[in-house]
Motif scaffolding. Structure first.
Motif, PDB file in Angstrom:
ATOM      1  N   ARG A   1      17.293  26.249   5.218  1.00 47.78           N
ATOM      2  CA  ARG A   1      16.821  26.941   4.029  1.00 47.78           C
ATOM      3  C   ARG A   1      17.850  27.963   3.555  1.00 47.78           C
ATOM      4  O   ARG A   1      18.075  28.119   2.356  1.00 47.78           O
ATOM      5  CB  ARG A   1      15.463  27.590   4.293  1.00 47.78           C
TER       6      ARG A   1
ATOM      7  N   ALA B   1      10.631  28.822  20.678  1.00 44.89           N
ATOM      8  CA  ALA B   1      10.925  28.962  19.257  1.00 44.89           C
ATOM      9  C   ALA B   1      12.121  29.880  19.055  1.00 44.89           C
ATOM     10  O   ALA B   1      12.950  29.670  18.165  1.00 44.89           O
ATOM     11  CB  ALA B   1       9.708  29.515  18.529  1.00 44.89           C
TER      12      ALA B   1
ATOM     13  N   HIS C   1      15.786  28.501  18.700  1.00 40.81           N
ATOM     14  CA  HIS C   1      16.231  27.684  17.571  1.00 40.81           C
ATOM     15  C   HIS C   1      16.010  28.406  16.254  1.00 40.81           C
ATOM     16  O   HIS C   1      15.171  29.278  16.149  1.00 40.81           O
ATOM     17  CB  HIS C   1      15.447  26.363  17.529  1.00 40.81           C
ATOM     18  N   TYR C   2      16.769  27.952  15.242  1.00 45.90           N
ATOM     19  CA  TYR C   2      16.549  28.484  13.901  1.00 45.90           C
ATOM     20  C   TYR C   2      16.921  27.416  12.884  1.00 45.90           C
ATOM     21  O   TYR C   2      17.471  27.699  11.830  1.00 45.90           O
ATOM     22  CB  TYR C   2      17.376  29.762  13.707  1.00 45.90           C
ATOM     23  N   LEU C   3      16.640  26.146  13.239  1.00 46.86           N
ATOM     24  CA  LEU C   3      17.094  25.027  12.429  1.00 46.86           C
ATOM     25  C   LEU C   3      16.622  25.112  10.972  1.00 46.86           C
ATOM     26  O   LEU C   3      17.416  25.075  10.038  1.00 46.86           O
ATOM     27  CB  LEU C   3      16.606  23.719  13.065  1.00 46.86           C
ATOM     28  N   MET C   4      15.313  25.236  10.788  1.00 48.23           N
ATOM     29  CA  MET C   4      14.747  25.294   9.447  1.00 48.23           C
ATOM     30  C   MET C   4      15.265  26.538   8.724  1.00 48.23           C
ATOM     31  O   MET C   4      15.538  26.517   7.534  1.00 48.23           O
ATOM     32  CB  MET C   4      13.232  25.342   9.600  1.00 48.23           C
ATOM     33  N   GLY C   5      15.405  27.605   9.476  1.00 49.68           N
ATOM     34  CA  GLY C   5      15.927  28.834   8.888  1.00 49.68           C
ATOM     35  C   GLY C   5      17.332  28.618   8.324  1.00 49.68           C
ATOM     36  O   GLY C   5      17.624  29.017   7.201  1.00 49.68           O
TER      37      GLY C   5
ATOM     38  N   THR D   1      12.505  20.143  17.837  1.00 51.77           N
ATOM     39  CA  THR D   1      13.358  20.580  18.934  1.00 51.77           C
ATOM     40  C   THR D   1      12.453  21.166  20.016  1.00 51.77           C
ATOM     41  O   THR D   1      11.440  21.763  19.716  1.00 51.77           O
ATOM     42  CB  THR D   1      14.336  21.658  18.444  1.00 51.77           C
TER      43      THR D   1
END
Ligand code: HEM
Ligand code: HEM
Ligand code: SF4
Ligand code: SF4
Lengths: 362, 228
Positions: free
Chosen positions: B60, B50, B53-57, B46
């Motif tokens: 998980r 940083a 976004h918090y996609l990976m966060g 994305t």
């Protein structure tokens, strides 16, 4: 300076090496902070250094590349380096000492006798056990014999680097010389593992200083590594971590994301599986560390890191089963086969049912 | 046991807690497999800051939450095996010592190989299904929970409950990276089970002599004929 037969303290030795009292106190302060101890410990360290008889360190070299020594003598703070080197006074280190040949061997003997049960043995590299240890000869004897001999009367053993801790590259499959980490050869002494290829200089001096100043072994984790330096993963303190959480990844080495300094996870960074202090202490006076210069961590302080597939894959090969495939290749093939089996089975089931219905109708 | 079962009237097999657990568990597994796969192969980068976004966060977070659902669910299901009806125990205890059970299992295998015209009747699991549930599901999810919480403990940090309870798994299985690979492989083990399981559940509903899919919905095993 004492004129009696009182054994030398660290402080005595340092002063003799030309370290001023001011430098000495600075060093105590530095050490306390490097070890994450409160300021109240500066006095404790200074007092210990002034009163305790010096503990000698014997430093042996086995099958190795000497990168640990190279790292050690580049310890960031020049003060720390000077002091630690004089403090260790490395009674025996075949790479760093001035003496050579029989003279050097005599010094080893001498220290072992005089400080029986009190000296620290630091081992860089490891012994190859194949062919009775003939793959590494030091002073005319297999290194493994020398290691056992020197460890016999040591108070504790420090295993420097990944070679001594885990075997490292010389133990990579198929390990023709049977290079073996120290803890599998010396089983009756406390062993402090300081893995890394090499370990960070400040970590090495920190461990030595702690042991000499407090006369005890730093707190170790279940695998025998000092908790203060190996308690966290590179990933836990990586400055690129916000990009990881955001989902911003480098996909290729020359893409825009790489230029922007996004997370290196997808190009195989092993930070999430590697325990070391690189992302906090960093290298070369804290200037940088691999990830900061744009390359993923290769996991150099983890056991068997050279045998765990490519440094550039996120999902790595499963060498466990002797096949060159990662979990997804294995899984997709298996699931594909099962899927095809199900489809065929379903087709036959339906055909049979139709047959059956026809029969019952007739 | 099978011989004294009655096959002429419906049997209440899966009690409400078991059915509820089954569907929550199925959902958790699907969510875990999807989010797990995304953890291994995260979606495209994305742009922007940083902090936007918090996609990976999130991925998980969903994975770990579903992981807790799976683990707590399995504990609950194990408890129900103790207090529920006799069919509730089958999942954890295949009757490996029982000759009849093995004979019935062989009969099911022959049924799937189209060697016999009819499957047997079973109020609980047929033995083949029971064995598969145990080997794939029970052992598989225990493995996923053990390795999953070991990895989870790495993130929580040394001294956390997960690190204390499951930290030993990492060195025992060859280190964090190896545990990631094995955990990933475990996903495929469960995916394969799920493929076969769903196929068989639907197939048996239509071709066997008893209800199957509907049993996991309303709890009742109904028979399509009254022969033994
Ligand atoms: C059916 C059950 C599960 C499946 C299919 C599954 C699947 C996966 C997959 C495919 C990965 C990526 C592995 C890799 O290649 O690195 C993963 C990572 C992970 N899973 Fe699971 N998992 C399951 C259960 C659990 C459970 C019960 C937990 C416990 C909380 C858990 C915690 C984790 C953690 C901590 C990671 C690593 C995340 C990271 O490194 O950022 N998983 N899982
Ligand atoms: C749409 C998907 C699914 C369907 C239609 C389905 C259907 C069923 C049915 C009909 C049964 C009862 C079998 C019988 O009558 O003997 C059953 C049991 C079971 N299923 Fe599923 N299932 C699904 C997904 C899953 C998934 C994803 C899992 C876990 C990987 C799972 C695990 C189990 C287990 C462990 C049992 C045994 C229950 C017990 O004895 O307590 N199922 N399922
Ligand atoms: S660069 Fe490596 S260590 Fe840093 S956040 Fe990304 S995966 Fe973790
Ligand atoms: S970043 Fe990783 S590979 Fe690099 S020195 Fe540190 S632990 Fe070793």
């Amino acid at each position: 300076m004492a004129t009696t037969a009182r054994p030398d303290t660290f402080y005595d030795v340092m002063r003799r090496q030309g370290v001023t009292r001011r430098s000495f106190l600075k060093f105590c302060g530095l050490t306390a902070s490097a070890l994450a101890l409160g300021p109240e410990f500066i006095g404790t360290i200074a007092h210990a250094m002034e009163t305790k008889p010096r503990t000698p360190v014997l430093w042996l070299h086995g099958l190795e590349c000497t990168c640990c020594s190279e790292s050690f003598i580049r310890s960031a703070h020049p003060l720390a380096k000077d002091v630690v080197l004089s403090m260790l006074s490395l009674d025996y280190d075949d790479t760093l000492m001035a003496a050579a040949g029989f003279q050097a061997e005599a010094m080893l003997e001498d220290t072992m006798q005089k400080y029986k049960g009190r000296y620290i043995l630091a081992v860089e590299g490891n012994p190859p056990l194949n062919e009775d240890g003939m793959f590494c000869i030091v002073g005319g004897k297999p290194f493994v014999e020398r290691l056992r001999y020197a460890a016999k009367d040591a108070a504790a053993v420090i295993a420097w680097g990944s070679c001594a801790s885990n075997g490292c590259v010389q133990a990579a499959r198929p390990n023709p010389t049977q290079a073996t980490p120290i803890h599998k050869v010396i089983t009756d002494k406390p062993i402090i593992k300081v893995p890394g290829c090499p370990p960070i200089a400040e970590v090495m001096t920190g461990v030595v200083t702690y042991m000499l100043a407090f006369d005890k072994i730093p707190e170790l984790d279940a695998q025998g590594r000092p908790k203060m330096f190996y308690g966290q993963r590179i990933h836990d303190k990586c400055y690129r971590r916000p990009h990881f959480d955001a989902g911003q990844f480098v996909e290729q080495w020359d893409d825009e994301a790489a230029r922007k300094g996004y997370c290196l996870y997808k190009v195989g960074c092993k930070g999430p599986t590697t325990y070391n202090a690189c992302s906090t202490v960093r290298w070369n006076n804290g200037v940088s560390f691999p990830i900061q210069s744009g390359h993923g961590c290769i996991g150099c302080s983890e056991e068997n890191f050279w045998d765990k597939g490519s440094f550039y894959d996120r999902v790595t090969e499963l060498n466990t089963f002797g096949v060159e495939a990662n979990a997804d290749k294995v899984g997709l093939v298996a699931a594909g086969a099962v899927g095809a089996g199900i489809a065929a089975h379903a087709a036959i089931s339906i055909a049979k049912k139709k047959d059956h219905e026809k029969e019952t109708q007739e | 046991m099978a011989s004294i079962e009655t096959f002429d009237r419906p049997v209440y097999v899966y009690e409400k807690p078991v059915r509820l657990w089954h569907w929550i568990n199925a959902l958790a597994i699907v969510v875990l497999a999807v989010t797990g796969y995304l953890i291994a192969w995260p979606p495209v980068v994305t742009a922007g800051e940083a902090s936007d976004h918090y996609l990976m966060g999130y991925v998980r977070f969903v994975h770990f939450s579903a992981g807790y659902v799976l683990a707590v669910g399995l504990i609950g299901r194990a408890y129900w095996a103790l207090v529920g009806n006799r069919y509730a125990r089958e999942l954890f205890a295949p009757r490996l010592h029982d000759v009849h059970w093995w004979q019935a299992l062989l009969h099911e295998v022959r049924w799937y190989l189209f060697l016999v015209e009819e499957p047997g009747k079973h109020a609980g699991h047929n033995p083949l299904a029971g064995l598969a549930m145990f080997l794939f599901y029970v052992l598989g999810s225990l493995f996923m929970i053990t390795t999953g919480f070991a990895l989870y403990g790495e993130g929580l940090g040394a001294g956390s409950w997960a690190a204390n309870a499951f930290g030993w798994v990492l060195p025992a299985l060859g280190g964090s990276q190896q545990v990631h690979s094995l955990h990933h492989l475990g996903m495929w083990y469960l995916v394969i089970f799920t493929l076969i399981h769903v196929y068989v559940a639907v197939r048996e509903q239509h071709l066997s002599r008893q209800s199957v899919t509907t049993t996991m919905i309303d709890g009742w095993r109904v028979w399509k004929d009254d022969r033994p």
